[in-house]
Design a protein around this motif. Structure first.
Motif, PDB file in Angstrom:
ATOM      1  N   GLU A 111       0.865  -1.166   0.000  1.00  0.00           N
ATOM      2  CA  GLU A 111       0.000   0.000   0.000  1.00  0.00           C
ATOM      3  C   GLU A 111       0.907   1.223   0.000  1.00  0.00           C
ATOM      4  O   GLU A 111       1.746   1.391   0.879  1.00  0.00           O
ATOM      5  N   VAL A 112       0.740   2.067  -1.027  1.00  0.00           N
ATOM      6  CA  VAL A 112       1.615   3.219  -1.252  1.00  0.00           C
ATOM      7  C   VAL A 112       0.814   4.501  -1.031  1.00  0.00           C
ATOM      8  O   VAL A 112      -0.240   4.679  -1.655  1.00  0.00           O
ATOM      9  N   PRO A 113       1.288   5.406  -0.174  1.00  0.00           N
ATOM     10  CA  PRO A 113       0.580   6.683  -0.005  1.00  0.00           C
ATOM     11  C   PRO A 113       0.611   7.478  -1.311  1.00  0.00           C
ATOM     12  O   PRO A 113       1.679   7.703  -1.885  1.00  0.00           O
ATOM     13  N   ALA A 114      -0.564   7.885  -1.774  1.00  0.00           N
ATOM     14  CA  ALA A 114      -0.682   8.495  -3.099  1.00  0.00           C
ATOM     15  C   ALA A 114      -0.146   9.925  -3.174  1.00  0.00           C
ATOM     16  O   ALA A 114       0.529  10.279  -4.141  1.00  0.00           O
ATOM     17  N   ALA A 115      -0.442  10.757  -2.198  1.00  0.00           N
ATOM     18  CA  ALA A 115      -0.102  12.182  -2.303  1.00  0.00           C
ATOM     19  C   ALA A 115       1.395  12.445  -2.456  1.00  0.00           C
ATOM     20  O   ALA A 115       1.801  13.154  -3.382  1.00  0.00           O
ATOM     21  N   PRO A 116       2.263  11.887  -1.601  1.00  0.00           N
ATOM     22  CA  PRO A 116       3.684  12.195  -1.770  1.00  0.00           C
ATOM     23  C   PRO A 116       4.257  11.609  -3.058  1.00  0.00           C
ATOM     24  O   PRO A 116       5.125  12.226  -3.698  1.00  0.00           O
ATOM     25  N   LEU A 117       3.768  10.430  -3.475  1.00  0.00           N
ATOM     26  CA  LEU A 117       4.257   9.851  -4.725  1.00  0.00           C
ATOM     27  C   LEU A 117       3.810  10.698  -5.907  1.00  0.00           C
ATOM     28  O   LEU A 117       4.598  10.968  -6.818  1.00  0.00           O
ATOM     29  N   ALA A 118       2.570  11.159  -5.908  1.00  0.00           N
ATOM     30  CA  ALA A 118       2.069  12.005  -7.005  1.00  0.00           C
ATOM     31  C   ALA A 118       2.866  13.297  -7.101  1.00  0.00           C
ATOM     32  O   ALA A 118       3.254  13.714  -8.201  1.00  0.00           O
ATOM     33  N   GLU A 119       3.122  13.916  -5.972  1.00  0.00           N
ATOM     34  CA  GLU A 119       3.890  15.171  -5.955  1.00  0.00           C
ATOM     35  C   GLU A 119       5.305  14.952  -6.493  1.00  0.00           C
ATOM     36  O   GLU A 119       5.815  15.735  -7.293  1.00  0.00           O
ATOM     37  N   TRP A 120       5.945  13.870  -6.080  1.00  0.00           N
ATOM     38  CA  TRP A 120       7.305  13.564  -6.535  1.00  0.00           C
ATOM     39  C   TRP A 120       7.324  13.239  -8.030  1.00  0.00           C
ATOM     40  O   TRP A 120       8.187  13.722  -8.763  1.00  0.00           O
ATOM     41  N   LEU A 121       6.360  12.430  -8.487  1.00  0.00           N
ATOM     42  CA  LEU A 121       6.294  12.111  -9.919  1.00  0.00           C
ATOM     43  C   LEU A 121       6.071  13.372 -10.746  1.00  0.00           C
ATOM     44  O   LEU A 121       6.676  13.539 -11.817  1.00  0.00           O
ATOM     45  N   ASP A 122       5.208  14.281 -10.267  1.00  0.00           N
ATOM     46  CA  ASP A 122       4.995  15.552 -10.973  1.00  0.00           C
ATOM     47  C   ASP A 122       6.314  16.307 -11.116  1.00  0.00           C
ATOM     48  O   ASP A 122       6.587  16.901 -12.165  1.00  0.00           O
ATOM     49  N   ALA A 123       7.148  16.282 -10.076  1.00  0.00           N
ATOM     50  CA  ALA A 123       8.459  16.949 -10.142  1.00  0.00           C
ATOM     51  C   ALA A 123       9.344  16.297 -11.207  1.00  0.00           C
ATOM     52  O   ALA A 123      10.058  16.991 -11.938  1.00  0.00           O
ATOM     53  N   THR A 124       9.265  14.966 -11.341  1.00  0.00           N
ATOM     54  CA  THR A 124      10.083  14.299 -12.374  1.00  0.00           C
ATOM     55  C   THR A 124       9.588  14.663 -13.768  1.00  0.00           C
ATOM     56  O   THR A 124      10.390  14.793 -14.693  1.00  0.00           O
ATOM     57  N   TYR A 125       8.271  14.845 -13.932  1.00  0.00           N
ATOM     58  CA  TYR A 125       7.739  15.234 -15.238  1.00  0.00           C
ATOM     59  C   TYR A 125       8.095  16.679 -15.587  1.00  0.00           C
ATOM     60  O   TYR A 125       8.152  17.043 -16.754  1.00  0.00           O
ATOM     61  N   ARG A 126       8.347  17.520 -14.588  1.00  0.00           N
ATOM     62  CA  ARG A 126       8.823  18.873 -14.869  1.00  0.00           C
ATOM     63  C   ARG A 126      10.265  18.840 -15.361  1.00  0.00           C
ATOM     64  O   ARG A 126      10.694  19.706 -16.115  1.00  0.00           O
ATOM     65  N   ILE A 127      11.028  17.840 -14.954  1.00  0.00           N
ATOM     66  CA  ILE A 127      12.405  17.687 -15.411  1.00  0.00           C
ATOM     67  C   ILE A 127      12.423  17.113 -16.828  1.00  0.00           C
ATOM     68  O   ILE A 127      13.118  17.621 -17.704  1.00  0.00           O
ATOM     69  N   THR A 128      11.672  16.035 -17.040  1.00  0.00           N
ATOM     70  CA  THR A 128      11.576  15.398 -18.359  1.00  0.00           C
ATOM     71  C   THR A 128      10.115  15.061 -18.599  1.00  0.00           C
ATOM     72  O   THR A 128       9.542  14.232 -17.880  1.00  0.00           O
ATOM     73  N   SER A 129       9.528  15.691 -19.591  1.00  0.00           N
ATOM     74  CA  SER A 129       8.112  15.442 -19.883  1.00  0.00           C
ATOM     75  C   SER A 129       7.909  14.028 -20.410  1.00  0.00           C
ATOM     76  O   SER A 129       8.856  13.379 -20.878  1.00  0.00           O
ATOM     77  N   ALA A 130       6.687  13.554 -20.346  1.00  0.00           N
ATOM     78  CA  ALA A 130       6.355  12.232 -20.870  1.00  0.00           C
ATOM     79  C   ALA A 130       6.670  12.147 -22.357  1.00  0.00           C
ATOM     80  O   ALA A 130       7.151  11.119 -22.838  1.00  0.00           O
TER      81      ALA A 130
END
Length: 155
Positions: A111-130
């Motif tokens: 079980e993975v907490p969604a909010a911190p993972l979503a925020e971190w993934l959003d930061a990675t997409y700001r570095i390199t877009s999909a």
């Protein structure tokens, strides 16, 4: 992506996207969670893949390489097939997602907490877009390394 215990190490870009450390629950059965720490790492040289290191209190750590898109989609809907699947849990106070990892040796549900993972993934997409994550990837080297592992010097 499949579980990986090879010496391949993602070069995290701490100045761009520091590793994310999360406390997950590994579900031993329907009612028994076991707390486990996990580190999520992003490598701008291989942005489509997130390296996740599961660090149990006892025993060796385990590294899986998971598609960034699979993790991102799994926060809001069913994502993945085969060895790695992810989907949101039932609605409740703190949103989370189920992450299921399967191989010949391992089957684990987290079980993975969604909010911190979503925020971190959003930061990675700001570095390199999909859209840009596959640009510049040397497919021959990537597939050779994936299938054969890194070159090991002979003695």
């Amino acid at each position: 992506m499949h579980r990986d215990q090879s010496p391949l190490q993602a070069r995290s870009a701490p100045e761009l996207a520091p590793s994310l450390f999360l406390d997950l629950d590994q579900m031993l059965d329907e009612f028994t969670p076991l707390p486990i720490r996990a580190e999520f790492r992003f490598d701008p040289d291989m942005p489509a893949v997130i390296t996740v290191e599961f660090m149990p209190e006892r025993g060796p750590s385990l590294i899986w390489r998971i598609g960034r898109e699979l993790l991102h989609r799994g926060l809001t809907s069913m994502s993945g097939c085969g060895d790695v699947r992810m989907c949101p849990t039932l609605p409740r106070e703190l949103p989370s997602s189920w992450l299921l990892l399967e191989s010949q040796e391992v089957e684990a549900l987290f079980e993975v907490p969604a909010a911190p993972l979503a925020e971190w993934l959003d930061a990675t997409y700001r570095i390199t877009s999909a859209e840009a994550e596959m640009e510049g990837l040397n497919w021959d080297d990537f597939l050779t390394e994936l299938l054969d592992g890194p070159d090991v010097p002979s003695e």
